[in-house]
Design a protein around this motif. Structure first.
Motif, mmCIF file in Angstrom:
data_model
loop_
_atom_site.group_PDB
_atom_site.id
_atom_site.type_symbol
_atom_site.label_atom_id
_atom_site.label_comp_id
_atom_site.label_asym_id
_atom_site.label_seq_id
_atom_site.Cartn_x
_atom_site.Cartn_y
_atom_site.Cartn_z
ATOM 1 N N PRO A 146 -48.471 -9.721 51.537
ATOM 2 C CA PRO A 146 -47.193 -9.985 52.397
ATOM 3 C C PRO A 146 -47.400 -11.067 53.572
ATOM 4 O O PRO A 146 -48.341 -10.998 54.049
ATOM 5 C CB PRO A 146 -46.694 -8.766 52.749
ATOM 6 C CG PRO A 146 -47.446 -7.735 52.204
ATOM 7 C CD PRO A 146 -48.727 -8.422 51.794
ATOM 8 N N GLU A 147 -46.339 -11.742 53.848
ATOM 9 C CA GLU A 147 -46.548 -13.007 54.886
ATOM 10 C C GLU A 147 -47.111 -12.272 56.240
ATOM 11 O O GLU A 147 -48.012 -12.584 56.913
ATOM 12 C CB GLU A 147 -45.421 -13.721 55.293
ATOM 13 C CG GLU A 147 -45.088 -14.679 54.041
ATOM 14 C CD GLU A 147 -44.041 -14.177 53.269
ATOM 15 O OE1 GLU A 147 -43.864 -12.978 53.294
ATOM 16 O OE2 GLU A 147 -43.413 -14.933 52.613
ATOM 17 N N PHE A 148 -46.450 -11.119 56.560
ATOM 18 C CA PHE A 148 -46.714 -10.539 57.769
ATOM 19 C C PHE A 148 -48.514 -9.920 57.863
ATOM 20 O O PHE A 148 -48.852 -9.824 58.773
ATOM 21 C CB PHE A 148 -46.002 -9.028 58.235
ATOM 22 C CG PHE A 148 -45.615 -8.186 57.098
ATOM 23 C CD1 PHE A 148 -46.447 -7.114 57.084
ATOM 24 C CD2 PHE A 148 -44.435 -8.297 56.519
ATOM 25 C CE1 PHE A 148 -46.124 -6.241 56.021
ATOM 26 C CE2 PHE A 148 -44.119 -7.446 55.465
ATOM 27 C CZ PHE A 148 -45.113 -6.352 55.236
ATOM 28 N N VAL A 258 -39.777 -14.571 58.041
ATOM 29 C CA VAL A 258 -40.757 -13.508 58.561
ATOM 30 C C VAL A 258 -41.738 -13.788 59.377
ATOM 31 O O VAL A 258 -42.048 -13.255 60.380
ATOM 32 C CB VAL A 258 -41.629 -12.839 57.124
ATOM 33 C CG1 VAL A 258 -42.700 -12.031 57.580
ATOM 34 C CG2 VAL A 258 -40.644 -12.210 56.483
ATOM 35 N N VAL A 261 -40.437 -14.116 62.846
ATOM 36 C CA VAL A 261 -40.299 -13.076 63.492
ATOM 37 C C VAL A 261 -41.733 -12.396 63.932
ATOM 38 O O VAL A 261 -41.832 -12.067 65.291
ATOM 39 C CB VAL A 261 -39.702 -11.956 62.588
ATOM 40 C CG1 VAL A 261 -39.906 -10.360 63.180
ATOM 41 C CG2 VAL A 261 -38.441 -12.226 62.365
ATOM 42 N N VAL A 273 -32.112 -13.177 61.390
ATOM 43 C CA VAL A 273 -32.341 -11.674 61.274
ATOM 44 C C VAL A 273 -31.688 -10.984 62.561
ATOM 45 O O VAL A 273 -31.133 -9.819 62.206
ATOM 46 C CB VAL A 273 -33.767 -11.454 61.635
ATOM 47 C CG1 VAL A 273 -34.506 -10.033 61.942
ATOM 48 C CG2 VAL A 273 -34.823 -12.111 60.294
ATOM 49 N N SER B 240 -40.522 -4.940 51.295
ATOM 50 C CA SER B 240 -41.393 -4.817 52.251
ATOM 51 C C SER B 240 -40.998 -5.704 53.446
ATOM 52 O O SER B 240 -41.054 -5.137 54.656
ATOM 53 C CB SER B 240 -42.857 -4.914 51.762
ATOM 54 O OG SER B 240 -43.402 -4.379 50.788
ATOM 55 N N ALA B 241 -40.782 -7.008 53.132
ATOM 56 C CA ALA B 241 -40.464 -7.931 54.141
ATOM 57 C C ALA B 241 -39.018 -7.615 54.577
ATOM 58 O O ALA B 241 -38.951 -7.568 56.122
ATOM 59 C CB ALA B 241 -40.371 -9.313 53.407
ATOM 60 N N PHE B 244 -39.791 -4.738 57.007
ATOM 61 C CA PHE B 244 -40.556 -5.240 58.170
ATOM 62 C C PHE B 244 -39.667 -5.987 59.086
ATOM 63 O O PHE B 244 -39.638 -5.751 60.350
ATOM 64 C CB PHE B 244 -41.633 -6.234 57.685
ATOM 65 C CG PHE B 244 -42.180 -7.011 58.719
ATOM 66 C CD1 PHE B 244 -43.304 -6.393 59.501
ATOM 67 C CD2 PHE B 244 -41.683 -8.296 59.296
ATOM 68 C CE1 PHE B 244 -43.619 -7.110 60.764
ATOM 69 C CE2 PHE B 244 -42.391 -8.869 60.208
ATOM 70 C CZ PHE B 244 -43.574 -8.286 61.026
ATOM 71 N N LEU B 245 -38.381 -6.687 58.529
ATOM 72 C CA LEU B 245 -37.515 -7.202 59.413
ATOM 73 C C LEU B 245 -36.496 -5.958 59.958
ATOM 74 O O LEU B 245 -35.753 -6.509 60.903
ATOM 75 C CB LEU B 245 -36.816 -8.454 58.835
ATOM 76 C CG LEU B 245 -37.540 -9.455 58.258
ATOM 77 C CD1 LEU B 245 -36.760 -10.433 57.459
ATOM 78 C CD2 LEU B 245 -38.213 -10.209 59.484
ATOM 79 N N GLY B 257 -43.495 -1.089 54.763
ATOM 80 C CA GLY B 257 -42.980 -2.442 55.828
ATOM 81 C C GLY B 257 -42.554 -1.810 57.097
ATOM 82 O O GLY B 257 -42.913 -2.580 58.179
#
Lengths: 317, 304, 538
Positions: A146-148, A258, A261, A273, B240-241, B244-245, B257
């Motif tokens: 995942p990017e985060f 993402v 953020v 967002v 998950s993204a 997460f947001l 997430g």
């Protein structure tokens, strides 16, 4: 040659049509609201009178097609309406942030495109070697992150040591070199995420061609492996490669949300967002339309470029 | 230096898990399946092992977890020490417990969403390819237009409108992803529909339903199964993204997430705890991708 | 006179990989080639002739490896030489001409750029000289517009011309040896003649040695000084062309000759209502008419062969009869009654009466269904057979096509050989108990000996079941062996039709004559005589 212009013209028209349909979808989506915008704004406790007044003020009493045309007319003139949360014109909110987001996406593209094309060609050239297997496994791994996750690992590794800032503060007075420095971690995150994919697809596009009879012919003419790949495979793989690049640049648009953020980067994704969290529908619509247009434009450019690189289309019988 | 140590440990773990799992698969596979596993790459056996572990954890979560899912057990941000082996979170809930329950919630929701997207998308896609004509044209143009809006952006738009409950999350992501499945299923089916055996079946006077069931589906299974794996990864990552947001699965439900989001501040103090749920997401996606890659490679007839 | 030896191959073994096991493709073959000599390599698919031809260049395809023996080219050990040395030979001293020129020219570059690549990279001559040389060779290959044709892209040039341009390209460095790998197999017969003549001339003019690979004996007889016959990676026999044709030593070689001799006597012209009658059919796709005013009849227990080159409209005719392509004008009569134009409007009974057998059994049989269901389904559907009765019928059908029921009934198509698959296609058509069967190039993907088996089977079934056949083919040998009547098509029109004997003996139309005379004959001087007769070349 006429043929090709006609083809490009058709693609452009199709692109415009797609944009139109997208605008209808984005606008039409709000029609799916259980109540309407006024009720969303005022909540369940609102009196019928205040609701009616607000509907009048927002023009909600007009039939949907009229409201759509009004909205579209505004958008075409750079007027996206007013944010429900901040009561400010949306164009004002979006303005500077659009530039920041574009900067980040271009930054990441400038890093990832040359890198991934080079790695892809090398992996195809040395296919089934240790380099190929390793880069394939690494690519699969980084696609899966995942990017985060990537972002936080980079922060832990590069920001903890104080090399790069983990938060990006950009104002109007920030210089270009400062932007490059501060934007490095977000851009690197995006690069890591898209490079793997682009490299894998470049490799696949070339290897796909390596089974062609004309590649065998080139080998049987005594050409070196490098020449076989560069002169005989790559020109024919251009169309798929261009599409791969476009697809991934388009993916940057999504990835940007993402990443912005995580790094508190003042871009459109961050704004979107916030707007979604506040259910600020006009702002969400505006940003969705901007992202979607960028996406359509990218695909359009890719389409036209891959048409031009196809000798069968360029040189008719 | 630290980085190198982490890498070394990861590599050793990878080879260990992969080799053990391959040996186990070769030993316990039924006789006619044995050739399948004989020349499987280590990445694939690693993937299978990881997926199995996740499934077991998800199924037996209540037995494995030391505490209740959203029970506050101590002070916030406790360090890694017994009985809170991975410390506690912002609200003082046990990290390990929430990680274990996360396997059930996050993976479960992603799986349900994928299954829904897949059923709808593949049935419509195969149907469109078989019937052709205006139905196919309209459906495909419509899907093309929807696909011209980036997936995450479209999901965000729809979530704004329908609100962010788990049900609307599943429906929104499923409908966005169904367009992608439709595209693939249609192109796979189109490749099959032009085959002579389909023409023969049509000329025999077979009905549509039988054509799909007996003639098309058996031949479309391999690419569709691979697509299911890839789709699952996409769905899993987008959910998950969104979480997460702060727009996906909401607390107090344990979800990887949102766990990253809640505890992200720890990162700035050099604490890697928030990376654990992120790593859990990454590990499962990697595992599925490894297995799918192997399957695709096998299906392509070892072309390279 | 003892000629100098150019190429010596001793006990060559080549292996191919399937899964992770290696099996032998070439099993210890010897080969000697002198300077200026043309050797014909002949064999069926899987004989290893292409693999052997490529090995003469020290080259093995991906997934193959040379595992034993020696290859000596003019004193150079090709197995021991480093790859860079082998590369320096390829294209320069040993050149290759591939089967499909359309696929073997790089679509991204002009013909002349591809011509010049070899000479320039190998340092034989500079670019300007190579360009002038290309034009000269194009002229010698009798290509139209030799000055200009090189500046076109491959997709702008026809198949026969591309094949000649590829031969010119192979000649660009004046190699000592050229490998021709089935260079005319993909071409129509009338085009094949021109290419054969051009290749033969240029090889003689430059005194180049050649290995000519083909499955067609009649073709190789025109080209080669000596012939070597291969079977499944082993040499069967080798001798000079004249004695090979006159007196083959081995049974296998003789059986290759014998195929051409299978012919059943044509039956007398039938009377009464034809089973199928094509009446003034005009049909096409989009704005183009592919068929123009096509008419012919097919009677019970008779075979009508529809012949023509690619694009002549023979397969489209079949699509009109089956109802896949409703005609614009005209109609199809079945036993005197008009059939609905589209198969969707036809009744189950009407669909049952006309069955089809396809060219590629691989794509015509669902790879995921077992033979039981593949054959059983039409019987179940049309005749309502179930349970025991169905099982018996499936077994009867398998016996009818000469496959052991117990052994085969639960197999998948992938577990059968090419000929067996085609037999399943026949059984599936028979299961419907039709009156008429359309055979669309049913033998052209098969080896000669297998072809013969299929033709004999079809012939026997026709007699037993009183079937009408429509036989679509481009292969006139097949027509000779099985047809009663012949319909010749060109550009979507019927050029000529009539009983086989009459049409072959005295064709009325020029095109029929051209088509018939272009079929290679097993005679050393056939090409010479033909070219002399056409006045193109002495």
């Amino acid at each position: 040659m006429n043929e090709i212009w006609r083809m490009i013209g058709r693609r452009l028209l199709l692109g415009l049509l797609t944009l139109f349909v997208i605008s209808v979808v984005i606008f039409g989506a709000t029609e799916l609201l259980p109540g309407d915008l006024a009720r969303e704004l005022l909540g369940q406790s609102a009196t019928p009178e205040t609701l009616a007044a607000l509907r009048e003020q927002l023009g909600l009493n007009d039939p949907a097609p009229i409201r759509y045309l009004n909205w579209l007319w505004g958008v075409l003139h750079g007027d996206f309406g007013v944010s429900m949360a901040t009561k400010k014109p949306i164009a004002e909110l979006v303005g500077g942030r659009l530039g920041n987001t574009l900067f980040l996406a271009l930054y990441a593209a400038a890093l990832s495109v040359p890198l991934s094309l080079m790695l892809g060609v090398l992996a195809a050239l040395w296919r089934n070697s240790v380099f190929d297997r390793m880069s394939n496994a690494l690519a699969l791994t980084s696609i899966s992150f995942p990017e985060f996750f990537v972002a936080y690992i980079l922060i832990l590794w590069l920001a903890q040591t104080g090399l790069f800032p983990s938060m990006v503060r950009i104002t109007a007075s920030t210089t270009f070199s400062e932007r490059i420095y501060m934007g490095f971690l977000p851009a690197l995150t995006l690069t890591l995420v898209v490079t793997a994919h682009m490299m894998r697809m470049t490799r696949a596009a070339i290897i796909n061609l390596l089974a062609s009879p004309y590649i065998e012919m080139a080998r049987l003419k005594g050409m070196s492996p490098l020449r076989v790949v560069l002169r005989h495979a790559v020109p024919n793989a251009l169309a798929p490669i261009i599409n791969v690049v476009a697809l991934n640049l388009a993916y940057l648009i999504t990835g940007v949300v993402v990443v912005e953020v995580v790094f508190v980067y003042p871009g459109l994704g961050q704004l979107m967002v916030d707007a979604v969290t506040n259910r600020d529908i006009p702002v969400v619509q505006a940003i969705a339309l901007i992202f979607a247009s960028a996406y359509v434009l990218l695909n359009l450019v890719a389409d036209v470029l891959s048409t031009i690189t196809n000798p069968r289309l360029m040189h008719r019988r | 230096m630290q980085v190198l140590v982490v890498l070394a440990v990861a590599l050793v773990a990878f080879f260990g898990v992969a080799l053990v799992s391959r040996a186990a698969l070769r030993t316990f596979a039924p006789a006619h399946q044995k050739p399948t596993f004989r020349d499987m790459p280590l990445t694939a056996s690693f993937g299978i092992a990881v997926i199995l572990i996740y499934v077991l954890v998800a199924v037996f979560a209540p037995l494995l977890a030391p505490f209740k899912e959203s029970e506050v057990v101590g002070a916030q941000y406790l360090p890694w020490a017994a009985p809170y082996y991975l410390g506690t979170d912002k609200l003082g809930r046990d990290m390990l417990t929430r990680l274990i329950y996360g396997a059930r919630n996050t993976v479960g929701i992603a799986f349900a969403t994928t299954a829904l997207a897949f059923t709808v998308g593949s049935i419509l896609g195969i149907w469109a390819a078989l019937v052709g004509g205006w139905l196919d044209q309209w459906l495909s143009r419509f899907v093309d237009a929807l696909m011209a809006i980036p997936a995450l952006i479209f999901s965000l738009l729809l979530l704004t409108i329908f609100g962010t409950s788990v049900l609307s999350l599943i429906l929104v992501i499923a409908s966005v992803d169904a367009t992608r499945v439709y595209r693939l299923a249609r192109s796979v089916a189109q490749g099959i529909v032009v085959m002579d055996y389909i023409e023969a079946a049509r000329l025999r006077g077979e009905g549509k339903w039988r054509l799909i069931r007996r003639e098309i589906l058996p031949n479309a299974m391999a690419p569709l199964v691979a697509e299911f794996g890839l789709r699952f990864c996409f769905v899993f990552l987008s959910i998950s993204a969104l979480s997460f947001l702060g727009l996906g699965i909401k607390p107090p439900t344990a979800d990887w997430g949102s766990m990253v989001r809640e505890n992200a501040t720890l990162i700035t103090f050099g604490d890697i705890t928030p990376l654990l749920p992120a790593g859990a997401i990454a590990l499962l996606t990697v595992a599925v991708n490894f297995v799918v890659d192997w399957q695709l490679h096998r299906a392509s007839g070892l072309k390279e | 006179m003892e000629k100098q030896v150019l190429l010596t191959i001793r006990d060559l073994k080549i292996e191919g990989r399937s899964g992770d096991a290696w099996h032998q493709i070439v099993k210890g073959v010897d080969l000697t080639l002198h300077k200026g000599e043309v050797l014909g390599l002949i064999g069926e698919s899987g004989a290893g002739k292409s693999t052997l031809g490529l090995a003469a260049m020290g080259y093995a395809r991906d997934g193959c490896r040379i595992s034993g023996g020696s290859i000596d080219f003019d004193g150079i050990d090709l197995r021991a030489a480093p790859e860079a040395d082998r590369r320096a030979l390829r294209g320069k001293r040993i050149a290759y001409v591939a089967q499909s020129a359309a696929a073997s020219f790089n679509p991204a570059h002009k013909l002349i750029d591809q011509y010049c690549e070899g000479p320039v990279v190998h340092g034989v001559m500079p670019r300007e000289k190579a360009e002038a040389d290309a034009v000269e060779l194009y002229r010698r290959m009798r290509l139209p517009n030799p000055d200009e044709i090189g500046f076109r892209y491959p997709h702008q040039v026809s198949g026969g011309q591309l094949q000649r341009a590829m031969t010119a390209m192979a000649m660009s460095c004046r190699p000592d040896l050229i490998i021709f790998d089935e260079p005319t197999t993909a071409l129509d017969v009338t085009t094949q003649i021109e290419v054969l003549a051009a290749i033969r001339d240029i090889v003689r003019q430059f005194g180049t040695a050649a290995i000519y690979i083909t499955h067609d004996l009649a073709v190789v007889a025109q080209m080669a000084d000596r012939i070597k016959v291969l079977l499944r990676g082993d040499e069967v026999e080798e001798s000079d062309t004249r004695s090979m044709l006159a007196a083959p030593r081995e049974d296998y070689t003789r059986s290759l000759w014998a195929v051409r001799s299978f012919a059943r006597p044509a039956l007398p012209a039938a009377t009464g209502t034809p089973v199928v009658s094509v009446r003034n059919v005009t049909a096409g796709y989009g704005a183009v008419d592919v068929l123009k005013d096509v008419s012919f009849d097919i009677h019970a227990r008779r075979t009508v062969a529809v012949v023509g080159e690619s694009g002549s409209g023979k397969s489209t005719t079949a699509r009109v009869i089956t109802g896949l392509l409703p005609p614009r004008k005209g109609e199809i009569l079945f036993n005197g009654k008009p059939l609905p134009p589209s198969f969707k409007a036809r009744s189950r009974e009407e669909l049952r009466q006309c069955q089809m057998i396809y060219q590629m059994a691989d794509t015509a049989l669902n790879p995921k269904l077992r033979l039981r269901e593949l054959i059983g389904r039409p019987a179940e559907m049309y005749l309502g057979l179930k349970g025991r009765a169905l099982e018996t019928r499936i077994r009867d059908l398998l016996a009818l096509i000469e496959l052991e029921p117990d052994k085969y009934i639960d197999r998948l198509p992938s577990e059968l050989s090419g000929g067996q698959k085609q037999r399943i296609g026949i059984a599936r058509a028979l299961a419907a108990e039709p009156q008429m069967i359309i055979c669309d190039e049913v033998t052209s993907a098969l080896d000669q000996i297998v072809q013969e088996g299929i033709l004999k089977l079809l012939d026997r079934l026709q007699g037993e079941l009183n079937l009408a056949y429509m036989f679509i083919t481009h292969d006139l040998a097949t027509v000779k062996s099985i047809a009663d009547e012949v319909v010749v098509m060109q550009h979507g029109q019927v050029v000529e039709r009539g009983p086989k004997a009459e049409l072959f003996a005295a064709p009325k139309e020029d095109y029929t004559n051209l088509l018939l005379s272009s079929v290679p004959e097993m005679d050393l001087d056939w090409l010479n005589r033909l070219l002399a007769a056409r006045g193109e070349h002495a």
